[in-house]
Design a protein around this motif. Structure first.
Motif, PDB file in Angstrom:
ATOM      1  N   LYS A 131       0.576   3.996  -2.897  1.00 48.59           N
ATOM      2  CA  LYS A 131       0.304   5.390  -2.556  1.00 48.59           C
ATOM      3  C   LYS A 131       1.356   6.301  -3.172  1.00 48.59           C
ATOM      4  O   LYS A 131       1.023   7.367  -3.711  1.00 48.59           O
ATOM      5  CB  LYS A 131       0.272   5.556  -1.032  1.00 48.59           C
ATOM      6  N   LYS A 163       0.829  -1.202   0.000  1.00 50.26           N
ATOM      7  CA  LYS A 163       0.000   0.000   0.000  1.00 50.26           C
ATOM      8  C   LYS A 163       0.870   1.262   0.000  1.00 50.26           C
ATOM      9  O   LYS A 163       0.514   2.251  -0.646  1.00 50.26           O
ATOM     10  CB  LYS A 163      -0.957  -0.003   1.192  1.00 50.26           C
ATOM     11  N   ASP A 170       0.653   9.291  -5.846  1.00 48.71           N
ATOM     12  CA  ASP A 170       1.038  10.665  -5.525  1.00 48.71           C
ATOM     13  C   ASP A 170       2.127  11.217  -6.442  1.00 48.71           C
ATOM     14  O   ASP A 170       2.400  12.418  -6.418  1.00 48.71           O
ATOM     15  CB  ASP A 170       1.515  10.769  -4.078  1.00 48.71           C
TER      16      ASP A 170
END
Length: 107
Positions: A18, A14, A22
């Motif tokens: 992420k 994760k 981003d």
């Protein structure tokens, strides 16, 4: 679907996902996914070397990817590191941990 061996592995995945979400630039592996897995049929050593160079020349998630690869992956190129390089890093870390424990137990 990605399968995980532990909650820690899923958590690390994760973090990587992420970072990808981003990132302001697209990670190079998303354009040529097979190049990052040289054990696949038809992927040459030259192509995997090019993948490493491409990764090291500007992947926005190289650190997160390398950490995930060192911890969890046995195959492919992760964070610009081939399998042999990740194994060496793991062995060096294990050696440092063993030496530190030895010193602590000697006290």
């Amino acid at each position: 679907m990605k399968m995980f061996n532990s909650d820690k592995q899923f958590s690390d995945w994760k973090v990587l996902q992420k970072a990808i979400e981003d990132a302001t630039d697209i990670p190079p592996c998303t354009n040529f996914p097979d190049a990052w897995f040289p054990e696949k049929e038809g992927v040459t050593e030259g192509l995997s070397n090019d993948a490493v160079k491409l990764c090291k020349s500007g992947c926005p998630v190289i650190n997160e990817c390398a950490i995930y690869g060192i911890r969890w992956e046995n195959k492919g190129i992760w964070g610009g590191l081939k399998e042999t390089e990740r194994v060496k890093i793991k062995q060096q870390a294990d050696d440092r941990i063993r030496n530190r424990r030895r010193k602590l137990n000697a006290v």
